[in-house]
Design an enzyme around this catalytic site. Structure first.
Site, PDB file in Angstrom:
ATOM      1  N   GLU B  29      27.759  18.470  21.803  1.00 28.41           N
ATOM      2  CA  GLU B  29      26.351  18.278  22.129  1.00 28.41           C
ATOM      3  C   GLU B  29      26.132  16.828  22.568  1.00 28.41           C
ATOM      4  O   GLU B  29      26.579  15.907  21.888  1.00 28.41           O
ATOM      5  CB  GLU B  29      25.490  18.630  20.912  1.00 28.41           C
ATOM      6  CG  GLU B  29      25.589  20.123  20.581  1.00 28.41           C
ATOM      7  CD  GLU B  29      25.270  20.464  19.127  1.00 28.41           C
ATOM      8  OE1 GLU B  29      24.575  19.679  18.467  1.00 28.41           O
ATOM      9  OE2 GLU B  29      25.740  21.523  18.658  1.00 28.41           O
ATOM     10  N   SER B  66      25.380  25.375  19.405  1.00 34.45           N
ATOM     11  CA  SER B  66      25.999  26.630  18.950  1.00 34.45           C
ATOM     12  C   SER B  66      27.349  26.289  18.322  1.00 34.45           C
ATOM     13  O   SER B  66      28.395  26.531  18.914  1.00 34.45           O
ATOM     14  CB  SER B  66      26.237  27.574  20.144  1.00 34.45           C
ATOM     15  OG  SER B  66      25.068  27.781  20.895  1.00 34.45           O
ATOM     16  N   GLU B  67      27.315  25.723  17.125  1.00 30.36           N
ATOM     17  CA  GLU B  67      28.557  25.189  16.559  1.00 30.36           C
ATOM     18  C   GLU B  67      29.658  26.234  16.447  1.00 30.36           C
ATOM     19  O   GLU B  67      30.830  25.950  16.697  1.00 30.36           O
ATOM     20  CB  GLU B  67      28.304  24.554  15.181  1.00 30.36           C
ATOM     21  CG  GLU B  67      27.766  23.131  15.239  1.00 30.36           C
ATOM     22  CD  GLU B  67      26.272  23.066  15.542  1.00 30.36           C
ATOM     23  OE1 GLU B  67      25.620  24.123  15.561  1.00 30.36           O
ATOM     24  OE2 GLU B  67      25.768  21.945  15.760  1.00 30.36           O
ATOM     25  N   HIS B 136      21.783  15.646   6.567  1.00 34.68           N
ATOM     26  CA  HIS B 136      22.586  14.891   7.539  1.00 34.68           C
ATOM     27  C   HIS B 136      23.536  13.904   6.894  1.00 34.68           C
ATOM     28  O   HIS B 136      24.096  13.066   7.567  1.00 34.68           O
ATOM     29  CB  HIS B 136      21.672  14.138   8.516  1.00 34.68           C
ATOM     30  CG  HIS B 136      21.010  15.017   9.523  1.00 34.68           C
ATOM     31  ND1 HIS B 136      19.924  15.786   9.227  1.00 34.68           N
ATOM     32  CD2 HIS B 136      21.295  15.265  10.829  1.00 34.68           C
ATOM     33  CE1 HIS B 136      19.552  16.468  10.301  1.00 34.68           C
ATOM     34  NE2 HIS B 136      20.371  16.165  11.286  1.00 34.68           N
TER      35      HIS B 136
END
Lengths: 334, 342
Positions: B29, B66-67, B136
């Site tokens: 990404e 879309s990992e 995160h």
């Protein structure tokens, strides 16, 4: 228009051979599970041979394929020899995966079979990756991935379709719709038609209503493959078919989730008998020729079972190989 | 030699690898715009001279968010001729693709009897201690150490990051890299010529005779600071960074403990089943006779990460906590020093 029936006769006969190989291989595997020669269980493709072979025969040498848990038909459809496949099911040293994969994890890289996956949906992006490498390296390969109607509800399929469409990758998503995710009727857990989902990702979607017709499947997949090879991107092909046996061998389910009428209707559409009759009717082959093919494949399957049973067990050291490409020190061994 | 930052070293390693081998691609990404600063040839913004300009969009590709598909696609591409580097940005995002890491990347070669090799690198960065909140800030490398078939690197310096990443890209096996964001700006002298650091070779940052301190990832600089402080108080500290966690150079650690008899391990991951736990178990197994004090672990507490800076700093190892651990196992030395001083 593509018409598979206009293929050379030897290719048409090869379709019948591969369907018969799947049928007789799986029937033999089922018996060998019951008799304890094959550890664990197997999921047979009996009844779905046209869908597998029509798709695989529409590919070219060098193309790639990933499969799923119903997993013997795909490498056979790609042209894999039977002996190492059966030896793998039995867990022998001569197995195609050296006895380390088993029924759920067949792979035969020689014929482009990159691996079956016990986790449904897990191997879908692997095929997308094979098509990405083709695109980046400028090779004219295509890839196909087989998944069932149950897996059509896994999120990874839609991530993969979107990525493939955005990149215009040469990949075919083939849904083997046999109406049931194990015991669950597909329509009770699926919104809308699977094939219609293609348009949401900007790719063609085709449904083969008679997936027992090997030529119909061939035509649809060949068109998708040609399109992919021309650089026009991915396609979704949904093939309506039926598994004639239980989800897996030995599985006993007390609820009769498939009614007798439906079963009778579909089992009357045996793809192998249908194709035999078609070839004879069209004057492409004689009954004698087709009988000879039956005998040839019966012998092949007999030989593959003998090969598997007579092969040596793997050396136990093989359990500790192939984790990495280089030497690896196992900490735990005292 | 020239001085490089940790993040600059990662970018430089990627640039060298891309130039050396056309099969190497970078997908992830926001890689085209060089948002994270490792695809811009040392520049912090996408501009002329960045990776897209240099290598083309065929080899530097933005992905959808879309990992699972990104990771699976990279695995499939690696199985069929490419050597992808996947930039997954935050380590916390790895969970989205867990099936692909565990069931495909780690198992395919083994399950298929060695038919496949999977030369792919999955890069991710641990953004901990930066007030990014619980979603995160994870340091999840121990979870992946528990998956045979993956290789894992967790560099703590610029030169290690560069040399190890080159080896990771050259490896025919799947490698996960866990980069420490708190170290991104740390500088170190790096050789000017291209070089590779092999996996499974620890780096001894300083030699000492009283105690072995193993520092992993962002805890290494803290361990070195603690060692400086204790050295001044008369405790001679040996500081070791394993650099790669799979394979791990346990021989160097065991040899050191055989010499020092004491061990403190510091790492930013959770305490339970962490890399420190594994190292402690191996040392207890192989150097138990040399130990003169209990092994101490200084890890992140088994707690989620709170947002407020006041709260977040309570979670991770600090120099002070490492010092306290050293004090706890070096009471004899400290008493002797104190006696001499009085």
């Amino acid at each position: 228009m593509i018409d598979g029936l206009s293929l050379p006769k030897d290719e048409l006969l090869e379709m019948q051979r591969r369907m018969l190989r799947i049928r007789l291989f799986d029937e033999r595997a089922s018996k060998m599970v019951k008799r304890g020669y094959i550890p664990g269980t197997v999921h047979t493709s009996i009844g779905q041979e046209a869908q597998v072979v029509g798709a695989c025969m529409a590919l070219a040498k060098g193309d790639h394929m990933t499969g799923n848990h119903r997993s013997h038909g795909h490498p056979i459809g790609m042209g894999s020899p039977l002996g190492p496949l059966m030896a793998e099911l039995v867990g022998k040293a001569t197995g195609v995966c050296k006895g380390k994969g088993g029924s759920l994890h067949l792979a035969d890289y020689e014929v482009g079979s990159l691996g079956e996956s016990g986790i449904t949906g897990s191997s879908i992006p692997i095929a997308v990756g094979a098509s990405l490498s083709a695109q980046v390296l400028g090779e004219k390969r295509v890839a196909i991935t087989f998944f069932g109607d149950g897996t059509a509800n896994q999120g990874v399929l839609y991530e993969s379709m979107n990525l493939a469409s955005a990149y215009k990758l040469p990949v075919i998503f083939l849904c083997e719709n046999n109406f049931y995710a194990l015991s669950t009727p597909s329509h009770t857990v699926t919104g809308g038609r699977i094939v219609d989902r293609a348009s949401g990702f900007g790719m063609p979607g085709v449904r083969v209503e008679n997936g027992q017709d090997v030529i119909a499947v061939y035509n649809a997949v060949r068109e998708a493959a040609d399109r992919a090879r021309r650089g026009e991107g991915p396609s979704l092909v949904e093939v309506m078919t039926y598994r004639f046996r239980e989800h897996s061998e030995g599985l006993r389910i007390n609820v009769d989730y498939r009614n007798a009428e439906e079963k009778a209707l579909w089992t009357s559409r045996d793809p192998i008998i249908l194709f035999r009759d078609l070839l004879i009717e069209k004057g492409i082959a004689t009954a004698d020729e087709m009988d000879a093919i039956d005998a040839e494949i019966e012998q092949e399957v007999e030989d593959c079972a003998t090969f598997a049973l007579e092969s040596p067990d793997p050396d136990v050291s093989v359990a500790f190989e192939h984790l990495y490409t280089d030497d690896y020190k196992l900490e735990n061994v005292l | 030699m020239s001085v490089m930052t940790y993040i600059g070293a990662i970018g430089a390693a990627q640039q060298e690898a891309m130039s050396a081998d056309e099969r190497v691609i970078i997908i992830g990404e926001d890689v085209e715009a060089n948002v994270y600063g490792t695809t811009g040839g040392g520049k912090q913004r996408a501009e002329k001279g960045d990776f897209v300009e240099q290598f083309g969009q065929n080899r530097i590709r933005n992905t959808p968010i879309s990992e699972e598909a990104i990771v699976g696609t990279a695995i499939g591409a690696a199985m069929t001729g490419l050597r992808p580097i996947v930039d997954l940005s935050y380590s916390s995002f790895l969970y989205m693709a867990m099936d692909q890491f565990v069931n495909q990347a780690a198992k395919n070669r083994y399950m298929f009897g060695g038919q496949s090799s999977i030369p792919v690198v999955f890069r991710s960065a641990m953004f901990y201690g930066l007030n990014t909140g619980a979603h995160h800030s994870d340091r999840p490398y121990p979870m992946f150490m528990n998956v045979p078939g993956l290789k894992i690197m967790a560099p703590a310096t610029a030169s290690d990051a560069k040399g190890l990443l080159r080896s990771a890209i050259d490896s025919d096996d799947p490698v996960l890299t866990f980069e420490a964001v708190p170290l991104w700006g740390q500088k170190e002298e790096v050789p000017d010529e291209e070089y590779h650091i092999p996996f499974g070779v620890a780096r001894t940052h300083r030699e000492g005779s009283d105690i072995t301190i193993v520092g992993i990832s962002g805890s290494l600089p803290l361990a070195l600071q603690a060692a400086d402080e204790m050295e001044a108080r008369g405790v001679s500290c040996e500081v070791i960074d394993p650099r790669t966690l799979v394979p791990m150079d346990t021989d160097t650690i065991v040899r050191s403990v055989l010499k020092t008899g004491r061990l403190v391990i510091a790492e930013p991951a959770h305490r339970t089943c962490g890399a420190a736990a594994e190292i402690a178990a191996i040392v207890a197994d192989k150097a138990q006779h040399a130990l003169v004090a209990p092994i101490k672990r200084v890890c992140a507490l088994d707690m989620q990460v709170p947002f407020s800076p006041v709260l977040e700093r309570e979670i991770y190892p600090t120099k002070e906590r490492i010092v306290a651990a050293i004090e706890a196992v070096c009471a004899d030395q400290l008493n002797q020093v104190n006696r001499r001083a009085s």
